[in-house]
Design an enzyme around this catalytic site. Sequence first.
Site, short mmCIF file in Angstrom:
data_model
loop_
_atom_site.label_atom_id
_atom_site.label_comp_id
_atom_site.label_asym_id
_atom_site.label_seq_id
_atom_site.Cartn_x
_atom_site.Cartn_y
_atom_site.Cartn_z
N GLY A 1 0.92 -1.40 -0.13
CA GLY A 1 0.26 -0.01 0.35
C GLY A 1 0.94 1.32 -0.62
O GLY A 1 2.30 1.01 -0.12
N GLY A 2 -0.10 2.55 0.45
CA GLY A 2 1.04 3.66 -0.48
C GLY A 2 1.71 4.03 1.28
O GLY A 2 2.02 4.74 1.45
N GLY B 1 2.67 1.63 3.37
CA GLY B 1 3.50 0.31 3.66
C GLY B 1 2.81 -1.18 3.23
O GLY B 1 1.59 -0.98 2.16
N VAL C 1 1.90 -5.15 3.94
CA VAL C 1 0.71 -6.65 4.20
C VAL C 1 1.29 -7.36 4.06
O VAL C 1 0.99 -8.30 2.71
CB VAL C 1 -0.89 -5.99 3.69
CG1 VAL C 1 -1.41 -6.90 4.69
CG2 VAL C 1 -1.53 -5.08 3.90
N LYS D 1 0.15 -5.03 9.37
CA LYS D 1 0.27 -4.08 8.62
C LYS D 1 1.66 -3.52 8.76
O LYS D 1 1.18 -2.83 9.33
CB LYS D 1 -0.95 -3.35 8.26
CG LYS D 1 -0.81 -1.82 7.13
CD LYS D 1 -1.40 -0.80 7.40
CE LYS D 1 -2.41 0.24 5.88
NZ LYS D 1 -2.68 1.06 6.39
N ASP E 1 -10.88 7.74 1.89
CA ASP E 1 -10.17 7.56 1.53
C ASP E 1 -11.35 6.47 0.49
O ASP E 1 -10.32 5.11 0.76
CB ASP E 1 -8.86 7.22 1.75
CG ASP E 1 -8.36 6.65 0.61
OD1 ASP E 1 -8.33 6.82 -0.54
OD2 ASP E 1 -6.59 6.14 0.92
#
Length: 437
Positions: A125-126, A128, A130, A144, A243
């Site tokens: 993800g933006g 970090g 998972v 995460k 988001d």
Amino acid sequence: MPCSELSGKGILSSVSTFMFNVLIFLSCQRFHFNSTFDLFYNIDLTVLIPLTPIVDDFVFSAFGRFVFAPLSIYIFLAYKFWRTRVSIDNVEKFLRNQQPLTPLRYSYTDLIAITCHFREKLGQGGFGSVFKATLLSGHHVAIKMLGNSKLNGEEFINEVSTVGRIHHINIVQLLGFCSEGSKRALVYEYMPKGSLDKYIFSEKGTSAHRPFTWEKLNNIALGVARGIDYLHRGCDMQILHFDIKPHNILLDHNFNPKVSDFGLAKLYPKDYSLVSLSAARGTIGYIAPELVSRSFGVISYKSDVYSFGMLLLEMAGGRRNVDPKMKNSSQVYYPSWIYDRLNQGDELMIDKSIEIHEVERKLCLIGLWCIQMKSANRPSMSKVVEMLEGDTNSMEMPARPFFSSSLPNSVRLSSMKSISEQLSIISEQEDLSNIEG
């Protein structure tokens, strides 16, 4: 000349001049302890004078290499250490204040053990990566790991303070966290079916190639709407997600949806009718217009409604709302194209052979209501839930929420491109500076 006006090289030149004067002094003393010292102290000044520039360069080089360079490195390391400590102190202060509310706290060695040294990566993800992990009880969880960015302290606090206090069937559950120095992680329930974007964007872009029935797709949309409505009205504090998008909707083993990723979320008292933010936040394509320009209205929970509307249209169309690869230029922007079909009463063909389903028509109508440009014209999420639970017989056609189709396609696409570029600039600026508000 005042000392404050001396440059670094000027100071070194003064030092070399001082050394030269010392040599002159020593040569004038002529202490004759032995022949060796006589040879040193009886130096001819005519030999020393040409050596002065060489001494200057030598001293400057030595100071630059052995004083200034190490000092610069030490200052840089001290600054980085200070920034890290500030972030760590903020997180630890938050955790001490929230200790009665927070889930289980894990050590970093615990995470290494349950992930088998982070062997199985589920996604990126933006903020970090998972990883899949297995607890001693045998239950699977998702870890995460927050990246080493200047924003990870804020995202950590956002997620723990929001998801940590939420228990809803359509909100992903936070089971624990880790905070050891710069190592931060969030432990979530494991969602075996992954994110919604893997299923709604079919290669063919038609309902014939979708993995869900229309009834199941409506149930997924209804579950997401209920989750967002709970964030807006069901908690002690109003939670704005900022988001909402397919990537942040996770599916359990029965394909029940759960809203996730609260890194950009904000908490506000329920009686707040507007929200103050200093910068746009979210993902391009789902950001509400008022987050870019206040001329479209105030920032409020209606900003999440807009993002949900864009999500709903993508679920209905089985494609991304903006697809430059479409052969027909009128279909590049799906919301505009589907609005024209609905407004004109056409047979609503997604392609040349398949007629639109009634559920698809309902999802499109609700989505078009949600993406009205003026925030005041959008329904609340509670109203959206009612619309999804009902039928479309009594549902009115919304006003045109975007660029008029009467304009040439080139002009309309140019306008959309201009707005996308503006949002890209805002997004890049936000990446370079800490998100405020």
